[in-house]
Write a protein that holds these residues in place. Structure first.
Motif, PDB file in Angstrom:
ATOM      1  N   ARG A   6      86.538  33.321  27.820  1.00 32.43           N
ATOM      2  CA  ARG A   6      86.426  34.627  27.175  1.00 32.43           C
ATOM      3  C   ARG A   6      86.595  35.734  28.213  1.00 32.43           C
ATOM      4  NH1 ARG A   6      84.782  34.756  22.172  1.00 32.43           N
ATOM      5  NH2 ARG A   6      83.321  36.491  22.226  1.00 32.43           N
ATOM      6  N   SER A   7      86.938  36.904  27.741  1.00 35.50           N
ATOM      7  CA  SER A   7      86.999  38.068  28.630  1.00 35.50           C
ATOM      8  C   SER A   7      85.626  38.735  28.663  1.00 35.50           C
ATOM      9  CB  SER A   7      88.070  39.059  28.149  1.00 35.50           C
ATOM     10  OG  SER A   7      87.778  39.524  26.852  1.00 35.50           O
ATOM     11  N   LEU A   8      85.380  39.527  29.689  1.00 33.16           N
ATOM     12  CA  LEU A   8      84.090  40.184  29.899  1.00 33.16           C
ATOM     13  C   LEU A   8      84.277  41.692  29.871  1.00 33.16           C
ATOM     14  CD1 LEU A   8      82.958  37.986  32.924  1.00 33.16           C
ATOM     15  CD2 LEU A   8      82.360  37.677  30.507  1.00 33.16           C
ATOM     16  N   VAL A   9      83.396  42.394  29.183  1.00 30.81           N
ATOM     17  CA  VAL A   9      83.468  43.845  29.082  1.00 30.81           C
ATOM     18  C   VAL A   9      82.361  44.449  29.952  1.00 30.81           C
ATOM     19  CG1 VAL A   9      83.415  45.838  27.541  1.00 30.81           C
ATOM     20  CG2 VAL A   9      84.315  43.642  26.709  1.00 30.81           C
TER      21      VAL A   9
ATOM     22  N   GLY B 168      80.218  70.097  35.309  1.00 29.45           N
ATOM     23  CA  GLY B 168      81.388  70.904  35.654  1.00 29.45           C
ATOM     24  C   GLY B 168      82.553  69.954  35.856  1.00 29.45           C
ATOM     25  N   ALA B 169      83.137  69.981  37.053  1.00 30.84           N
ATOM     26  CA  ALA B 169      84.242  69.079  37.375  1.00 30.84           C
ATOM     27  C   ALA B 169      83.760  67.831  38.117  1.00 30.84           C
ATOM     28  CB  ALA B 169      85.279  69.817  38.214  1.00 30.84           C
ATOM     29  N   THR B 170      82.462  67.722  38.326  1.00 34.35           N
ATOM     30  CA  THR B 170      81.909  66.595  39.078  1.00 34.35           C
ATOM     31  C   THR B 170      81.503  65.466  38.141  1.00 34.35           C
ATOM     32  OG1 THR B 170      81.072  68.115  40.749  1.00 34.35           O
ATOM     33  CG2 THR B 170      80.132  65.912  40.735  1.00 34.35           C
ATOM     34  N   VAL B 171      81.953  64.263  38.450  1.00 38.96           N
ATOM     35  CA  VAL B 171      81.589  63.076  37.679  1.00 38.96           C
ATOM     36  C   VAL B 171      80.298  62.516  38.267  1.00 38.96           C
ATOM     37  CG1 VAL B 171      82.311  60.757  36.990  1.00 38.96           C
ATOM     38  CG2 VAL B 171      84.012  62.580  37.197  1.00 38.96           C
ATOM     39  N   VAL B 172      79.293  62.351  37.416  1.00 36.39           N
ATOM     40  CA  VAL B 172      77.992  61.864  37.864  1.00 36.39           C
ATOM     41  C   VAL B 172      77.725  60.501  37.220  1.00 36.39           C
ATOM     42  CG1 VAL B 172      75.516  62.328  37.942  1.00 36.39           C
ATOM     43  CG2 VAL B 172      77.149  64.238  38.024  1.00 36.39           C
ATOM     44  N   PRO B 173      77.729  59.418  38.014  1.00 41.33           N
ATOM     45  CA  PRO B 173      77.420  58.101  37.440  1.00 41.33           C
ATOM     46  C   PRO B 173      76.002  58.087  36.881  1.00 41.33           C
ATOM     47  CG  PRO B 173      78.232  57.894  39.698  1.00 41.33           C
ATOM     48  CD  PRO B 173      77.973  59.349  39.451  1.00 41.33           C
ATOM     49  N   GLU B 174      75.826  57.433  35.775  1.00 46.25           N
ATOM     50  CA  GLU B 174      74.511  57.270  35.150  1.00 46.25           C
ATOM     51  C   GLU B 174      74.144  55.795  35.213  1.00 46.25           C
ATOM     52  OE1 GLU B 174      72.518  59.661  34.055  1.00 46.25           O
ATOM     53  OE2 GLU B 174      73.982  61.236  34.485  1.00 46.25           O
ATOM     54  N   GLY B 175      73.107  55.468  35.931  1.00 46.24           N
ATOM     55  CA  GLY B 175      72.708  54.078  36.073  1.00 46.24           C
ATOM     56  C   GLY B 175      73.714  53.284  36.891  1.00 46.24           C
ATOM     57  N   ARG B 176      73.675  51.981  36.695  1.00 43.16           N
ATOM     58  CA  ARG B 176      74.566  51.075  37.427  1.00 43.16           C
ATOM     59  C   ARG B 176      75.549  50.467  36.446  1.00 43.16           C
ATOM     60  NH1 ARG B 176      70.713  47.285  40.844  1.00 43.16           N
ATOM     61  NH2 ARG B 176      72.745  46.400  41.290  1.00 43.16           N
ATOM     62  N   PRO B 177      76.705  50.012  36.958  1.00 41.85           N
ATOM     63  CA  PRO B 177      77.634  49.334  36.057  1.00 41.85           C
ATOM     64  C   PRO B 177      77.006  48.032  35.562  1.00 41.85           C
ATOM     65  CG  PRO B 177      78.375  49.146  38.332  1.00 41.85           C
ATOM     66  CD  PRO B 177      77.175  50.041  38.332  1.00 41.85           C
ATOM     67  N   GLY B 178      77.416  47.611  34.385  1.00 37.28           N
ATOM     68  CA  GLY B 178      76.847  46.391  33.857  1.00 37.28           C
ATOM     69  C   GLY B 178      77.739  45.689  32.863  1.00 37.28           C
ATOM     70  N   LEU B 179      77.426  44.443  32.621  1.00 35.89           N
ATOM     71  CA  LEU B 179      78.112  43.630  31.615  1.00 35.89           C
ATOM     72  C   LEU B 179      77.633  44.084  30.250  1.00 35.89           C
ATOM     73  CD1 LEU B 179      79.901  41.165  30.885  1.00 35.89           C
ATOM     74  CD2 LEU B 179      77.842  39.774  31.096  1.00 35.89           C
ATOM     75  N   VAL B 180      78.561  44.389  29.366  1.00 32.68           N
ATOM     76  CA  VAL B 180      78.244  44.893  28.040  1.00 32.68           C
ATOM     77  C   VAL B 180      78.388  43.793  26.983  1.00 32.68           C
ATOM     78  CG1 VAL B 180      78.888  46.577  26.272  1.00 32.68           C
ATOM     79  CG2 VAL B 180      78.952  47.223  28.679  1.00 32.68           C
ATOM     80  N   ALA B 181      79.454  42.994  27.105  1.00 29.27           N
ATOM     81  CA  ALA B 181      79.732  42.007  26.072  1.00 29.27           C
ATOM     82  C   ALA B 181      80.766  41.002  26.567  1.00 29.27           C
ATOM     83  CB  ALA B 181      80.257  42.690  24.806  1.00 29.27           C
ATOM     84  N   GLU B 182      80.930  39.951  25.790  1.00 29.09           N
ATOM     85  CA  GLU B 182      82.026  39.018  25.977  1.00 29.09           C
ATOM     86  C   GLU B 182      82.937  39.172  24.771  1.00 29.09           C
ATOM     87  OE1 GLU B 182      81.058  34.983  26.931  1.00 29.09           O
ATOM     88  OE2 GLU B 182      79.372  35.578  28.189  1.00 29.09           O
ATOM     89  N   ARG B 183      84.238  39.026  24.984  1.00 35.77           N
ATOM     90  CA  ARG B 183      85.224  39.156  23.917  1.00 35.77           C
ATOM     91  C   ARG B 183      86.194  37.979  23.973  1.00 35.77           C
ATOM     92  NH1 ARG B 183      82.045  42.036  21.756  1.00 35.77           N
ATOM     93  NH2 ARG B 183      82.189  44.271  21.571  1.00 35.77           N
ATOM     94  N   ALA B 184      87.112  37.981  23.032  1.00 41.31           N
ATOM     95  CA  ALA B 184      88.138  36.940  22.966  1.00 41.31           C
ATOM     96  C   ALA B 184      88.961  36.931  24.252  1.00 41.31           C
ATOM     97  CB  ALA B 184      89.029  37.168  21.759  1.00 41.31           C
ATOM     98  N   SER B 185      89.531  35.793  24.552  1.00 38.05           N
ATOM     99  CA  SER B 185      90.373  35.641  25.729  1.00 38.05           C
ATOM    100  C   SER B 185      91.572  36.570  25.665  1.00 38.05           C
ATOM    101  CB  SER B 185      90.844  34.188  25.833  1.00 38.05           C
ATOM    102  OG  SER B 185      91.712  34.042  26.931  1.00 38.05           O
ATOM    103  N   MET B 186      91.952  37.120  26.816  1.00 39.46           N
ATOM    104  CA  MET B 186      93.161  37.937  26.917  1.00 39.46           C
ATOM    105  C   MET B 186      94.309  37.132  27.473  1.00 39.46           C
ATOM    106  SD  MET B 186      91.991  41.639  28.382  1.00 39.46           S
ATOM    107  CE  MET B 186      91.319  41.020  29.944  1.00 39.46           C
ATOM    108  N   LEU B 187      94.017  36.129  28.288  1.00 37.41           N
ATOM    109  CA  LEU B 187      95.056  35.401  28.992  1.00 37.41           C
ATOM    110  C   LEU B 187      95.658  34.339  28.086  1.00 37.41           C
ATOM    111  CD1 LEU B 187      93.291  35.044  32.434  1.00 37.41           C
ATOM    112  CD2 LEU B 187      95.155  36.586  31.841  1.00 37.41           C
ATOM    113  N   GLY B 188      96.999  34.348  28.038  1.00 39.86           N
ATOM    114  CA  GLY B 188      97.706  33.396  27.175  1.00 39.86           C
ATOM    115  C   GLY B 188      97.865  32.042  27.797  1.00 39.86           C
TER     116      GLY B 188
END
Length: 134
Positions: free
Chosen positions: A102-105, A114-134
């Motif tokens: 499966r693929s990972l989201v 303003g023009a500054t991007v402010v990260p909120e928290g840490r990146p994380g795994l949200v879900a698993e989805r169907a495979s992308m690779l054929g």
């Protein structure tokens, strides 16, 4: 990323793509949906998609991933993440490496000051989805 499916190489790719996304959302052109392909030696290519609706562009990137012969693929876009506090802006990455069923989201939430991007928290795994690779 202990406990997160996928190997170390996939995790490195995901972090690199998330960093690319976070840098891009703060630019005047913003983050165009993109497909990143990585070979077994770590060489990466990126193809951006533009000129259409977000859903259409992400689907085009997904079709590109399905046709890819790369060892690892990742698609990124500027999206929304729904949670208990409502919707939040997030750089989204769906990634997969050969051999995974499966693929990972993944997502990195952010706000704009303003023009500054402010990260909120840490990146994380949200879900698993169907495979992308054929």
């Amino acid at each position: 990323m202990a406990g997160i499916p996928g190997g170390e190489n996939l995790h490195r790719l995901v972090f690199a793509v998330l960093e690319h996304g976070m840098r891009s959302v703060g630019t005047p052109d913003g983050l165009a949906p993109a497909l990143v392909e990585e070979t077994g030696t770590g060489a990466r290519t990126i193809k951006s998609y533009s000129g259409g609706a977000l859903d259409t562009l992400v689907q085009a990137a997904r079709k590109g991933a399905t046709a890819s012969t790369a060892e690892r693929v990742a698609i990124c876009w500027d999206g929304m993440l729904a949670g208990k506090d409502g919707e939040e802006r997030a750089v989204m990455v769906v990634a997969q490496e050969r051999g995974q069923q499966r693929s990972l989201v993944f997502a990195q939430r952010y706000t704009l000051d303003g023009a500054t991007v402010v990260p909120e928290g840490r990146p994380g795994l949200v879900a698993e989805r169907a495979s992308m690779l054929g």
